[in-house]
Design a protein around this motif. Structure first.
Motif, PDB file in Angstrom:
ATOM      1  N   GLU A   1     -44.478  -3.139  25.801  1.00 57.26           N
ATOM      2  CA  GLU A   1     -43.835  -2.547  26.969  1.00 57.26           C
ATOM      3  C   GLU A   1     -43.928  -1.028  26.892  1.00 57.26           C
ATOM      4  OE1 GLU A   1     -39.804  -3.808  27.518  1.00 57.26           O
ATOM      5  OE2 GLU A   1     -39.587  -2.654  29.368  1.00 57.26           O
ATOM      6  N   ARG A   2     -44.072  -0.364  28.047  1.00 59.20           N
ATOM      7  CA  ARG A   2     -44.161   1.091  27.999  1.00 59.20           C
ATOM      8  C   ARG A   2     -42.786   1.694  27.721  1.00 59.20           C
ATOM      9  NH1 ARG A   2     -44.936  -0.143  33.497  1.00 59.20           N
ATOM     10  NH2 ARG A   2     -43.402   0.807  34.865  1.00 59.20           N
ATOM     11  N   THR A   3     -42.818   2.888  27.171  1.00 55.45           N
ATOM     12  CA  THR A   3     -41.570   3.553  26.826  1.00 55.45           C
ATOM     13  C   THR A   3     -41.129   4.459  27.986  1.00 55.45           C
ATOM     14  OG1 THR A   3     -42.680   5.455  25.868  1.00 55.45           O
ATOM     15  CG2 THR A   3     -42.225   3.603  24.383  1.00 55.45           C
ATOM     16  N   VAL A   4     -39.902   4.920  27.893  1.00 53.35           N
ATOM     17  CA  VAL A   4     -39.366   5.831  28.914  1.00 53.35           C
ATOM     18  C   VAL A   4     -40.246   7.071  29.020  1.00 53.35           C
ATOM     19  CG1 VAL A   4     -37.374   7.278  29.518  1.00 53.35           C
ATOM     20  CG2 VAL A   4     -37.016   4.987  28.538  1.00 53.35           C
ATOM     21  N   PHE A   5     -40.682   7.594  27.864  1.00 50.95           N
ATOM     22  CA  PHE A   5     -41.497   8.810  27.859  1.00 50.95           C
ATOM     23  C   PHE A   5     -42.849   8.567  28.544  1.00 50.95           C
ATOM     24  CE2 PHE A   5     -44.747  11.437  25.684  1.00 50.95           C
ATOM     25  CZ  PHE A   5     -44.327  12.684  26.129  1.00 50.95           C
ATOM     26  N   THR A   6     -43.560   7.505  28.107  1.00 53.45           N
ATOM     27  CA  THR A   6     -44.896   7.274  28.690  1.00 53.45           C
ATOM     28  C   THR A   6     -44.784   6.916  30.167  1.00 53.45           C
ATOM     29  OG1 THR A   6     -44.881   4.986  27.914  1.00 53.45           O
ATOM     30  CG2 THR A   6     -46.035   6.586  26.545  1.00 53.45           C
ATOM     31  N   ASN A   7     -43.660   6.359  30.555  1.00 54.46           N
ATOM     32  CA  ASN A   7     -43.460   6.050  31.974  1.00 54.46           C
ATOM     33  C   ASN A   7     -43.471   7.326  32.815  1.00 54.46           C
ATOM     34  OD1 ASN A   7     -43.058   4.033  33.917  1.00 54.46           O
ATOM     35  ND2 ASN A   7     -40.889   4.596  34.075  1.00 54.46           N
ATOM     36  N   HIS A   8     -42.821   8.363  32.298  1.00 53.30           N
ATOM     37  CA  HIS A   8     -42.805   9.644  33.023  1.00 53.30           C
ATOM     38  C   HIS A   8     -44.177  10.309  32.985  1.00 53.30           C
ATOM     39  CE1 HIS A   8     -38.666  10.044  34.293  1.00 53.30           C
ATOM     40  NE2 HIS A   8     -38.276   9.540  33.143  1.00 53.30           N
ATOM     41  N   VAL A   9     -44.815  10.276  31.803  1.00 52.45           N
ATOM     42  CA  VAL A   9     -46.150  10.876  31.674  1.00 52.45           C
ATOM     43  C   VAL A   9     -47.108  10.197  32.649  1.00 52.45           C
ATOM     44  CG1 VAL A   9     -48.124  11.182  30.132  1.00 52.45           C
ATOM     45  CG2 VAL A   9     -45.806  11.593  29.281  1.00 52.45           C
ATOM     46  N   ARG A  10     -47.004   8.879  32.736  1.00 49.03           N
ATOM     47  CA  ARG A  10     -47.898   8.105  33.611  1.00 49.03           C
ATOM     48  C   ARG A  10     -47.780   8.561  35.058  1.00 49.03           C
ATOM     49  NH1 ARG A  10     -48.696   1.843  33.226  1.00 49.03           N
ATOM     50  NH2 ARG A  10     -48.210   2.467  31.119  1.00 49.03           N
TER      51      ARG A  10
END
Lengths: 95, 354
Positions: free
Chosen positions: B282-291
């Motif tokens: 599952e993606r993390t909170v951080f990578t979700n924003h970066v994405r």
């Protein structure tokens, strides 16, 4: 359940799917979900095509190695539950 | 035509390779939660049973639930079709699922129907017993679909679409354009259409991107399946350019090839902001924003990507209308604390299985 006539599930009253070794069905008249266990799946498959009480009991006996009286009780209970919901119809002679 | 569509997807060599690839991903995943985050948990039950591994009872329950939802979807589709006399086109999950080895393997949340006269269709369905759900009608006035509907007792939502959900930088294709190229649906429900394979592949890719770019492996599976059809690729690229999703298509196809079929190396966008796909986690909170901020550079020319990325960054820091600065700051602090945590643990909401 005295007369051993062939019966089948009413296709216009039900939708069903097999999931693993069970059946999940919807009674369209009441939007009620029904489910069976593995032995119910065996009976369901036969009833989808049309079968007599005797044929159903013989199938259960063979598949699950149970005695005749137990198989007949199980089949009667199963058919009664379906009949109470008006989900069975007689198979016409010509079919 | 319906038969043609099925044969061109599910029975092709590419489809067989695809299902083998999904099995490999299931084998590689470190937890059922990670598979569920990518919509592959029902494949896990199938795979584990095939190799003699015990299937947890909770997963068997998920299968039962999926079977119940699929049954409900079929009934809802039949009744919707019977209720409305106009043109009706089935999109996305339910239609694509018919090309899976078993439709139950594809999680389903709603039945997406594009119709020629949405308001009239909505009235017809309500008159036939469908009940409106969700917020009031005004909320949906400017959305891509009308107020969701459901039949009493059945766990499925029907959404009548005015237009497909689309990327933010371009107008969506019109309903008449999609309907003009439609083919019979593979569900077998009489009178229900589906988008042409090329259109459908683009619709699924754009819808997924609009939700969250490269949001989950299941979407890559859908796109790969649809793209495997025997149709003219030039037709797909022409539509992609016209609808301004050629970058989305290129990026999505490259990610699908790399994640599912193990291309020579991972594309840069997967490495930078969609690593969760390759790692089946599952993606993390951080990578979700970066994405959200980085993804426009994978779909648009730089001069158009910059403002899109700026809007995404602005959205991340802007306060919503119903929000106060205090609550916004509290949520931002929480997001920072949870930066390395999976998104589902951070939001603690239901998992999207659309």
């Amino acid at each position: 359940m005295t007369a051993d006539r062939a019966q089948r599930l009413r296709p216009d009253a039900l939708r069903w799917r097999e999931v693993d070794r069970e059946v999940i069905a919807v009674d369209l008249g009441s939007s009620t979900y029904l489910s069976t266990n593995e032995s119910g799946l065996v009976l369901w498959r036969r009833l989808a095509e049309g079968a007599t009480r005797r044929e159903l009991a013989a199938e259960l006996q063979e598949r699950f190695a149970i005695d005749a009286s137990r198989a007949e009780i199980d089949v009667d209970n199963f058919l009664r539950a379906l009949a109470e919901r008006d989900l069975l119809e007689d198979v016409d002679d010509e079919t | 035509m319906a038969t043609r569509h099925r044969q061109l997807t599910a029975s092709s060599d590419r489809a067989a390779e695809l299902w083998a690839a999904v099995d490999r991903l299931v084998d590689r995943a470190t937890s059922l939660d990670n598979l569920a985050a990518h919509g592959l948990h029902l494949f896990a039950a199938h795979r584990w049973r095939a190799v003699g591994r015990e299937v947890p009872e909770a997963l068997v329950d998920e299968e039962r639930r999926a079977g119940a939802v699929l049954l409900a979807a079929t009934i809802a589709l039949e009744q919707a079709r019977a209720a409305y006399d106009g043109t009706m086109l089935l999109m996305k999950g339910m239609e694509v699922g018919e090309c899976y080895p078993d439709p139950i393997l594809r999680p389903l949340r709603d039945v997406d129907l594009l119709v020629d006269r949405p308001d009239r269709a909505q009235r017809a369905l309500v008159a036939a017993g469908f009940e409106p759900l969700g917020r009031d009608d005004a909320y949906y006035a400017r959305r891509h679909h009308l107020r969701p509907l459901a039949l009493p007792g059945l766990p499925i939502v029907v959404e009548l679409h005015r237009r497909p959900e689309w990327v933010g930088w371009a107008p969506p294709p019109s309903a008449p354009e999609l309907l003009s190229e439609a083919v019979p649906s593979v569900t077998g429900v009489d009178g229900v259409l589906a988008p042409s394979p090329a259109h459908h592949a683009l619709l699924v890719a754009a819808h997924s991107w609009a939700g969250a770019p490269l949001r989950r492996i299941l979407d890559l599976v859908d796109v790969t399946l649809l793209a495997g059809g025997d149709f003219d690729r030039a037709e797909l690229w022409e539509a992609a350019r016209k609808w301004e999703v050629d970058g989305v298509w290129k990026t999505t196809s490259a990610a699908a090839d790399a994640v599912l079929f193990g291309g020579p190396s991972l594309p840069w966008h997967v490495r930078l902001w969609a690593r969760d796909l390759a790692d089946v986690r599952e993606r993390t909170v951080f990578t979700n924003h970066v994405r959200r901020i980085a993804s426009p550079f994978s779909a648009l020319p730089v001069r158009r990507a910059l403002p899109a990325a700026g809007r995404a960054a602005g959205h991340a820091v802007r306060r919503a209308e119903e929000d106060t600065w205090r609550s916004k700051l509290r949520r931002a602090a929480r997001a920072l604390r949870h930066a390395s945590q999976p998104v589902s643990r951070h939001v603690q909401g239901p998992r999207d299985s659309r």
